[in-house]
Each structure stands twice: as C-alpha cells, then as structure tokens.
Design an enzyme around this catalytic site. Structure first.
Site, PDB file in Angstrom:
ATOM      1  N   LYS A  73       0.832  -1.213   0.000  1.00  0.00           N
ATOM      2  CA  LYS A  73       0.000   0.000   0.000  1.00  0.00           C
ATOM      3  C   LYS A  73       0.862   1.257   0.000  1.00  0.00           C
ATOM      4  CE  LYS A  73      -1.773   1.628   4.060  1.00  0.00           C
ATOM      5  NZ  LYS A  73      -1.432   3.027   4.354  1.00  0.00           N
ATOM      6  N   ASN A  74       1.846   1.304   0.896  1.00  0.00           N
ATOM      7  CA  ASN A  74       2.598   2.549   1.063  1.00  0.00           C
ATOM      8  C   ASN A  74       3.573   2.806  -0.076  1.00  0.00           C
ATOM      9  OD1 ASN A  74       1.134   3.002   3.313  1.00  0.00           O
ATOM     10  ND2 ASN A  74       2.719   2.390   4.778  1.00  0.00           N
TER      11      ASN A  74
ATOM     12  N   ARG B  51      -4.447   9.826   4.253  1.00  0.00           N
ATOM     13  CA  ARG B  51      -3.282  10.682   4.440  1.00  0.00           C
ATOM     14  C   ARG B  51      -2.525  10.872   3.118  1.00  0.00           C
ATOM     15  NH1 ARG B  51      -0.332  14.127   7.863  1.00  0.00           N
ATOM     16  NH2 ARG B  51       1.869  13.788   7.485  1.00  0.00           N
TER      17      ARG B  51
ATOM     18  N   CYS C  61      -5.508   7.596   9.181  1.00  0.00           N
ATOM     19  CA  CYS C  61      -5.618   7.019  10.521  1.00  0.00           C
ATOM     20  C   CYS C  61      -5.301   8.070  11.571  1.00  0.00           C
ATOM     21  CB  CYS C  61      -4.629   5.861  10.682  1.00  0.00           C
ATOM     22  SG  CYS C  61      -5.172   4.323   9.937  1.00  0.00           S
TER      23      CYS C  61
ATOM     24  N   ARG D 286      -0.677  14.759  12.866  1.00  0.00           N
ATOM     25  CA  ARG D 286       0.104  14.374  11.676  1.00  0.00           C
ATOM     26  C   ARG D 286       0.223  15.605  10.780  1.00  0.00           C
ATOM     27  NH1 ARG D 286      -1.804   8.601   9.414  1.00  0.00           N
ATOM     28  NH2 ARG D 286       0.233   8.682   8.401  1.00  0.00           N
ATOM     29  N   PRO D 287       1.105  16.526  11.186  1.00  0.00           N
ATOM     30  CA  PRO D 287       1.230  17.768  10.409  1.00  0.00           C
ATOM     31  C   PRO D 287       1.847  17.513   9.037  1.00  0.00           C
ATOM     32  CG  PRO D 287       2.930  17.660  12.110  1.00  0.00           C
ATOM     33  CD  PRO D 287       2.052  16.449  12.298  1.00  0.00           C
ATOM     34  N   ILE D 288       1.744  18.514   8.150  1.00  0.00           N
ATOM     35  CA  ILE D 288       2.380  18.389   6.819  1.00  0.00           C
ATOM     36  C   ILE D 288       3.365  19.543   6.597  1.00  0.00           C
ATOM     37  CG2 ILE D 288       0.558  17.022   5.717  1.00  0.00           C
ATOM     38  CD1 ILE D 288      -0.439  19.648   4.395  1.00  0.00           C
ATOM     39  N   ASP D 289       3.826  20.129   7.721  1.00  0.00           N
ATOM     40  CA  ASP D 289       4.735  21.280   7.595  1.00  0.00           C
ATOM     41  C   ASP D 289       5.990  20.948   6.789  1.00  0.00           C
ATOM     42  OD1 ASP D 289       5.157  19.580   9.868  1.00  0.00           O
ATOM     43  OD2 ASP D 289       6.673  20.968  10.607  1.00  0.00           O
TER      44      ASP D 289
ATOM     45  N   ASP E  78       4.552   0.634  12.010  1.00  0.00           N
ATOM     46  CA  ASP E  78       3.383  -0.052  11.449  1.00  0.00           C
ATOM     47  C   ASP E  78       3.305  -1.518  11.878  1.00  0.00           C
ATOM     48  OD1 ASP E  78       2.884   2.323  10.210  1.00  0.00           O
ATOM     49  OD2 ASP E  78       3.449   1.669   8.201  1.00  0.00           O
TER      50      ASP E  78
ATOM     51  N   ARG F  74      -8.419  -0.736   4.447  1.00  0.00           N
ATOM     52  CA  ARG F  74      -7.599   0.309   3.810  1.00  0.00           C
ATOM     53  C   ARG F  74      -6.230  -0.235   3.402  1.00  0.00           C
ATOM     54  NH1 ARG F  74      -6.578   4.645   7.388  1.00  0.00           N
ATOM     55  NH2 ARG F  74      -5.203   5.050   5.642  1.00  0.00           N
TER      56      ARG F  74
HETATM   57  C1  EPZ Z   1       4.109   6.873   6.306  1.00  0.00           C
HETATM   58  O1  EPZ Z   1       3.290   7.913   6.811  1.00  0.00           O
HETATM   59  C2  EPZ Z   1       3.228   5.647   6.191  1.00  0.00           C
HETATM   60  N1  EPZ Z   1       2.128   5.944   5.289  1.00  0.00           N
HETATM   61  C3  EPZ Z   1       2.704   5.263   7.562  1.00  0.00           C
HETATM   62  O2  EPZ Z   1       1.967   4.056   7.431  1.00  0.00           O
HETATM   63  C4  EPZ Z   1       3.889   5.017   8.491  1.00  0.00           C
HETATM   64  O3  EPZ Z   1       3.413   4.759   9.793  1.00  0.00           O
HETATM   65  C5  EPZ Z   1       4.799   6.241   8.508  1.00  0.00           C
HETATM   66  O4  EPZ Z   1       5.203   6.587   7.154  1.00  0.00           O
HETATM   67  C6  EPZ Z   1       6.077   6.029   9.328  1.00  0.00           C
HETATM   68  O5  EPZ Z   1       6.779   4.926   8.839  1.00  0.00           O
HETATM   69  C7  EPZ Z   1       2.329   5.918   3.978  1.00  0.00           C
HETATM   70  O6  EPZ Z   1       3.412   5.670   3.476  1.00  0.00           O
HETATM   71  C8  EPZ Z   1       1.150   6.140   3.105  1.00  0.00           C
HETATM   72  P1  EPZ Z   1       5.995  10.362   8.237  1.00  0.00           P
HETATM   73  P2  EPZ Z   1       3.772   9.410   6.772  1.00  0.00           P
HETATM   74  O7  EPZ Z   1       5.805  11.635   7.515  1.00  0.00           O
HETATM   75  O8  EPZ Z   1       4.506   9.662   5.516  1.00  0.00           O
HETATM   76  C9  EPZ Z   1       6.074  13.682  11.686  1.00  0.00           C
HETATM   77  C10 EPZ Z   1       0.151   2.593   7.743  1.00  0.00           C
HETATM   78  O9  EPZ Z   1      -0.363   2.041   8.746  1.00  0.00           O
HETATM   79  N2  EPZ Z   1       5.866  14.669  10.611  1.00  0.00           N
HETATM   80  O10 EPZ Z   1       7.263   9.613   8.012  1.00  0.00           O
HETATM   81  O11 EPZ Z   1       2.600  10.237   7.081  1.00  0.00           O
HETATM   82  C11 EPZ Z   1       4.828  12.840  11.891  1.00  0.00           C
HETATM   83  O12 EPZ Z   1       3.871  13.483  12.687  1.00  0.00           O
HETATM   84  C12 EPZ Z   1       0.555   4.049   7.773  1.00  0.00           C
HETATM   85  O13 EPZ Z   1       0.333   2.000   6.674  1.00  0.00           O
HETATM   86  C13 EPZ Z   1       5.883  16.016  10.904  1.00  0.00           C
HETATM   87  O14 EPZ Z   1       6.075  16.437  12.060  1.00  0.00           O
HETATM   88  O15 EPZ Z   1       4.769   9.408   7.994  1.00  0.00           O
HETATM   89  C14 EPZ Z   1       5.397  11.585  12.489  1.00  0.00           C
HETATM   90  O16 EPZ Z   1       5.551  11.748  13.870  1.00  0.00           O
HETATM   91  C15 EPZ Z   1       0.164   4.757   9.019  1.00  0.00           C
HETATM   92  N3  EPZ Z   1       5.676  16.919   9.897  1.00  0.00           N
HETATM   93  C16 EPZ Z   1       6.778  11.474  11.841  1.00  0.00           C
HETATM   94  O17 EPZ Z   1       7.062  12.764  11.296  1.00  0.00           O
HETATM   95  C17 EPZ Z   1       5.467  16.512   8.608  1.00  0.00           C
HETATM   96  O18 EPZ Z   1       5.298  17.379   7.736  1.00  0.00           O
HETATM   97  C18 EPZ Z   1       6.875  10.436  10.733  1.00  0.00           C
HETATM   98  O19 EPZ Z   1       5.832  10.649   9.791  1.00  0.00           O
HETATM   99  C19 EPZ Z   1       5.452  15.143   8.322  1.00  0.00           C
HETATM  100  C20 EPZ Z   1       5.654  14.231   9.339  1.00  0.00           C
END
Ligand code: EPZ
Length: 419
Positions: free
Chosen positions: A23-24, A93, A117, A122-125, A306, A398
């Site tokens: 999926k990811n 997301r 989820c 889960r910010p996008i900054d 995960d 999902r």
């Molecule tokens: C990906 O999410 C995966 N989703 C998630 O899988 C997975 O848990 C996660 O990576 C970590 O491995 C997909 O690939 C679709 P991140 P993502 O940005 O990209 C913080 C599942 O169950 N952060 O690496 O959203 C954030 O809050 C899902 O399959 C910021 O602060 O994860 C988190 O604490 C759930 N600002 C950390 O970074 C940002 O702009 C890691 O998040 C972005 C992230």
C-alpha cells in the site's frame, strides 16, 4: 462498507501464501503517474480502499485508471484539473502526496489538509517547507492550500525529520524542477526505493533512495512505464506475527526478507524459527513464545511503527514481559484497550506499553480504531479461546486486500460479514 470479521481462535497456521503489493508504495506511485502524462501499467497493484481513493482522485483530475486483472493501468495524458476537493482529501493521508505531483505537472495545485488514521497529530509542515524550497508559493485560505509554482527550481532541501511523505513529495516535485535537487535527511524506507525505481522507469533521474540523501535532476518530459509494486512488508509482518502467536509453520513468498529484518529478529528472539530465502520467509513456531527485549519503533531501518501492534499481539500469551516504546506517533496504542477485552495484560502510559504474557486469551467483541491496530485484533483473536468479533473493519480494508482470504488459506478460521 462496514462489517465484521469473526475469528474463531485456536487453530495453528500452516501453508504458503504470496504477499500482496505494498500500500505505502503504490499510493505515491499512483500520484507519480501524473508526471508521465502518458500510460503506466502498475503490476501487482493491491485492491485496497486506499487505492480506490487514489483512483477517485485520478478520475477527478481528469485521468483514467482501469483494472486489468491484478494490474492497474493509468492514463494521465488528459488532465483537466489541478485541485482536489476536501471530500477526497479526507479519505486518506496519502492524498497529500498528489501535491508534489500536481505541482510538478501543472505549476499549481489546490487542496485541503489530508485525512487518514488518527495516530496523533500528523502535520504536513515538512511537505510544505520542502515544496517552498523548490519555489512554491503557498497560501492558506479557509483551510484550503493554494499552491503556485510557475517555475520549480532545483534546491537543497534539508528535512527536519526523515518523513516518508515529505521525502516523496519533495522527490515528485523535483522531477519536474529546473536543475538538481538534493533531499538531505531523507526517509530511507524501501517504499522510497520503489518510488525511485518507478520514476526512473518513467525517464526521471533520481538517485540515492534508501540512503539519507536523494538527488533528483529535473527533466522536462517523462513517459509512461510498466512497473511491479514491491511486496507489502507490513502485511508480511502481520501474517508472520499471526503464525508466531498461534503456532504453526508458514511460508510467505514474493517478499523481500531484507525489508523485515527487525521484525524477523524480534520473532526469532521470541522463540520462532525463521528461515530466509531470496524471496521468501518461513516461520515455524510452537506457539509458546517468550517475552523479548525492548522494542523501540524508529524510522527505517529501525523497527517499523506499522508493525508495532501486530508484533505486540503475537506476544500476548508469551512467557515474560515485553516493553514497547512508540517513537513515531503519539497515539498508536488504541488497540491496547481492545486487546485487554480479550484478556491480555497490556498497560500503556504515554509512549510506553508493557505486555505481560497471560496463559490464555478469550474471544470478545472488539473494534478496530485504525488500520494496523485492527489487524492486531485479528492476530490476537486467532489465539483466543472461542470467537472474537472485530468491528469497524473498514480501517483494516484500507491496507489489507484480503486478510480473511489470506489467513483462511493458511488454515485459520475466520469469516467476513457485511453489516
Ligand atoms: C508513512 O506515513 C506511512 N504511510 C505510515 O503508514 C507510516 O506509519 C509512517 O510513514 C512512518 O513509517 C504511507 O506511506 C502512506 P511520516 P507518513 O511523515 O509519511 C512527523 C500505515 O499504517 N511529521 O514519516 O505520514 C509525523 O507526525 C501508515 O500503513 C511532521 O512532524 O509518515 C510523524 O511523527 C500509518 N511533519 C513522523 O514525522 C510533517 O510534515 C513520521 O511521519 C510530516 C511528518
């Protein structure tokens, strides 16, 4: 569609199964098809609710996507829109990964914040800062992000955290930027490597995925391609955890064992026998596991957040105690309260959860609060005496194309009921 999964516990698992596409991996790849302006064949595309949501987004943008057996064929030659409505953004997301791709193709994009989820904030900054570094102007009006980048220029992007999604968004936009972009402190997850392979097959110049520095040389034009999605390492971790907890002897095929080393090491320490081959993993377990040393979730190549819930579920009847520390998300223990309904002894406080193995679990009615937590309830139910009913299974759907069919093929007793 909502429904129930009814699990009858007590059966050992045995047999062989091929693991679905990831999926990811496929979600950013579907966003990346936009950059081709051409036809892409995505092989081994898992039929998931999140993939259906990505297809809806592609259709909304004016692109075509249709199934041909296990392949999804996407044609993005005609793109009529560069905006995604809130209704579609909320579904998952990964909708935010379309931002980099739409900007790369159209030079502008509008969208609201993504759903997904609920694992805590889960910010996008980091996504937005990366795109700004490439020259995107971003304005937020009434919760909608208006992004414009008539010209994207290659730049040095330094991510404050190795965010998977921000790395993907930066790479996608950089593929169409003028000049060279480097993404430092990039996420090293295997899914980033799969995205790089896909983009290179489309004619892009991306190097370094799997390391902390990814380099992209922008191209004016990319083309269609044919790509097979990598195996889903978290689905593999789920089925390994299920067999570890119930006992049995299973072989997962079409997987990459290197993607799962922290998970297989944990299950091995718990007492399972693991045999790795080039593209398969065999797990033998007598169902009498022992507690293991501290499990700390971390970015790849650390222990995947995960897989935290499903590995926890495998250890509920183990001898001894296991401590988990969840470092990636603030709210990723929502399965714990439900596991306790099955008789598990798990306590959590903040980022720490402590599992004390119990003699026996029993069936109960439980609810999936998120995707992996829901899968963990199935893994636990397989070990319980009697019947467990897992509700709100749309969360599970999902990410798992056919968890009921797959586990049934491995000898488990479970069925899905639509309500
Ligand atoms: C990906 O999410 C995966 N989703 C998630 O899988 C997975 O848990 C996660 O990576 C970590 O491995 C997909 O690939 C679709 P991140 P993502 O940005 O990209 C913080 C599942 O169950 N952060 O690496 O959203 C954030 O809050 C899902 O399959 C910021 O602060 O994860 C988190 O604490 C759930 N600002 C950390 O970074 C940002 O702009 C890691 O998040 C972005 C992230």
């Amino acid at each position: 569609m909502s429904g129930l999964i009814t699990v009858t516990g007590g059966r050992q698992l045995s047999g062989e199964i091929a693991v679905q596409g990831a999926k990811n991996s496929v979600l950013p790849i579907l966003a990346a098809t936009i950059l081709s302006g051409d036809t892409c064949r995505i092989r081994r595309c898992p039929r998931l609710c999140d993939v259906a949501s990505a297809i809806e987004i592609l259709h909304h943008l004016g692109c075509r996507a249709q199934w041909e057996g296990e392949d999804l064929v996407v044609d993005t030659a005609e793109m009529t829109r560069c905006e995604i409505p809130e209704r579609l953004m909320r579904k998952m997301r990964s909708s935010v990964i379309f931002l980099g791709a739409i900007l790369g193709r159209c030079g502008e994009a509008q969208m609201s914040y993504p759903g997904g989820c609920e694992l805590g904030p889960r910010p996008i900054d980091l996504h937005l800062t990366a795109l700004q570094t490439l020259g995107t102007a971003i304005e937020e009006r009434s919760g909608v992000l208006h992004c414009t980048a008539p010209v994207l220029r290659g730049a040095d992007i330094v991510l404050a955290l190795p965010s998977v999604g921000a790395t993907e968004n930066a790479i996608l936009a950089a593929c169409c930027a003028e000049g060279v972009t480097t993404v430092s402190n990039a996420a090293r997850e295997p899914e980033i490597c799969d995205l790089q392979d896909f983009l290179c097959a489309m004619g892009a110049e991306v190097r370094g995925a799997g390391s902390s520095t990814v380099t992209v040389r922008g191209k004016q034009k990319l083309h269609g391609c044919d790509h097979q999605v990598m195996a889903d390492r978290i689905v593999a971790a789920t089925y390994l955890s299920a067999a570890a907890g119930t006992g049995g002897d299973i072989r997962l095929t079409k997987v990459c064992p290197q993607h799962l080393t922290t998970v297989t090491a944990a299950l091995q320490q718990a007492g399972c026998r693991i045999t790795l081959e080039r593209q398969s993993i065999r797990l033998q377990s007598d169902g009498q596991l022992r507690g293991i040393s501290l499990v700390r979730t971390a970015p790849y190549p650390g222990f995947p957040t995960d897989a935290q819930a499903v590995v926890m579920a495998s250890l509920l009847r183990s001898r001894g105690t296991t401590v988990f520390v969840e470092n990636m998300f603030e709210n990723r223990y929502r399965h714990v309260a439900e596991l306790r309904r099955l008789g598990a002894d798990v306590r959590c406080e903040g980022r720490v959860a402590v599992v004390c193995g119990v003699e026996q679990l029993h069936g109960a009615q439980v609810h999936a609060a998120d995707l992996r937590g829901g899968a963990a309830l199935v893994v636990a139910g397989l070990q319980g005496e009697g019947t467990t009913q897992v509700g709100t299974i749309h969360h599970i759907q999902r990410g798992y194309a056919d968890i009921v069919g797959d586990l049934t093929q491995l000898g488990a007793e479970l069925r899905r009921e639509d309500t």
